[in-house]
Design a protein around this motif. Structure first.
Motif, PDB file in Angstrom:
ATOM      1  N   LYS A   1       0.811  -1.225   0.000  1.00 48.05           N
ATOM      2  CA  LYS A   1       0.000   0.000   0.000  1.00 48.05           C
ATOM      3  C   LYS A   1       0.841   1.270   0.000  1.00 48.05           C
ATOM      4  O   LYS A   1       0.527   2.242  -0.694  1.00 48.05           O
ATOM      5  N   TYR A   2       1.888   1.263   0.803  1.00 47.89           N
ATOM      6  CA  TYR A   2       2.742   2.464   0.851  1.00 47.89           C
ATOM      7  C   TYR A   2       3.378   2.718  -0.512  1.00 47.89           C
ATOM      8  O   TYR A   2       3.368   3.852  -1.021  1.00 47.89           O
TER       9      TYR A   2
ATOM     10  N   GLU B   1       2.358   1.706  -3.464  1.00 46.07           N
ATOM     11  CA  GLU B   1       1.329   2.091  -4.430  1.00 46.07           C
ATOM     12  C   GLU B   1       0.981   3.569  -4.287  1.00 46.07           C
ATOM     13  O   GLU B   1       0.806   4.274  -5.289  1.00 46.07           O
ATOM     14  N   LYS B   2       0.889   4.047  -3.059  1.00 48.88           N
ATOM     15  CA  LYS B   2       0.564   5.454  -2.824  1.00 48.88           C
ATOM     16  C   LYS B   2       1.640   6.362  -3.419  1.00 48.88           C
ATOM     17  O   LYS B   2       1.318   7.327  -4.139  1.00 48.88           O
TER      18      LYS B   2
ATOM     19  N   ASN C   1       1.664   6.179  -7.366  1.00 52.89           N
ATOM     20  CA  ASN C   1       0.577   6.948  -7.977  1.00 52.89           C
ATOM     21  C   ASN C   1       0.867   8.445  -7.943  1.00 52.89           C
ATOM     22  O   ASN C   1       0.622   9.168  -8.917  1.00 52.89           O
ATOM     23  N   LYS C   2       1.386   8.912  -6.820  1.00 54.08           N
ATOM     24  CA  LYS C   2       1.699  10.341  -6.709  1.00 54.08           C
ATOM     25  C   LYS C   2       2.835  10.740  -7.639  1.00 54.08           C
ATOM     26  O   LYS C   2       2.875  11.871  -8.138  1.00 54.08           O
TER      27      LYS C   2
END
Length: 224
Positions: free
Chosen positions: A12-13, A15-16, A19-20
């Motif tokens: 999750k980290y 992916e965040k 994306n940014k």
């Protein structure tokens, strides 16, 4: 991040941040990502193995999970260095093939495309790249990977392989005894199996050369 192993497997980290990073105005938090990597590689391998063994789900692998490459360094440190040098603006297979095969020898576009495809897909399978609309970008881990020391790169790569679906399934299957490689990779044709067998051996060799954990028993159970 209370449990870095759980966080790492969730992705999750990463992916965040990935994306940014698609926004040109985004200021990539390199030091923060480096601290994340430090936590990942500081955690003993035993904890990653224990996490895999605790998984109830047994995902089926497909042909695309048995990724192929000609040169492991081109699927790891070299591809990361070269794409980073081009500012990580997003590349197609042909672009990646051309920057990897930059030895001065002219090749047909098809050769560049195939080489780029094989190596960036392998890098993606290891978490060093991600794809959006058939365009490939360095992941946050890939962005810092080439700047790590050789020792830390090997530690990170070992853990990335332990997160890979193929290695997870092999580890799970090995709990029941020896693994017949041809039966395990039943979804591959005979010719494809013979081509990719050397790639599987190369991946297993990375684990086998780990100075942090003895993977010999696991590797010896896989009969390719």
């Amino acid at each position: 991040m209370d449990d870095i192993v759980v966080e790492f497997y969730s992705g999750k980290y990463e992916e965040k941040i990935n994306n940014k990073s698609l926004y040109y105005t985004y200021n990539f938090p390199e030091q923060e990502v480096r601290r994340y990597v430090e936590k990942i590689i500081s955690e003993p391998i035993d904890r990653y193995i224990a996490y895999i063994k605790s998984l109830k789900e047994r995902e089926q692998i497909t042909a695309k999970d048995v990724f192929q490459f000609s040169d492991m360094s081109h699927a790891t440190v070299v591809i990361c260095e070269k794409v980073k040098a081009h500012n990580n603006l997003g590349m197609k297979y042909i672009d990646i093939g051309k920057i990897l095969l930059d030895d001065g020898e002219m090749r047909k576009d098809g050769a560049y495309i195939k080489y780029g495809e094989n190596h960036v897909k392998a890098a993606e399978a290891m978490g060093l790249f991600f794809e959006l609309s058939r365009t490939y970008f360095l992941s946050c881990l890939g962005y810092v990977y080439c700047d790590l020391s050789d020792i830390d790169r090997h530690k990170l790569l070992t853990r990335l392989l332990l997160r890979n679906r193929l290695i997870i399934r092999l580890l799970q299957a090995s709990e029941n005894g020896n693994i017949n490689g041809r039966e395990f990779f039943y979804m591959l044709s005979d010719s494809t199996y013979l081509r990719r067998r050397s790639n599987v051996k190369a991946i297993l060799n990375i684990l086998e050369t780990s100075k942090e954990y003895d993977f010999n028993d696991f590797v010896n159970k896989i009969i390719l």
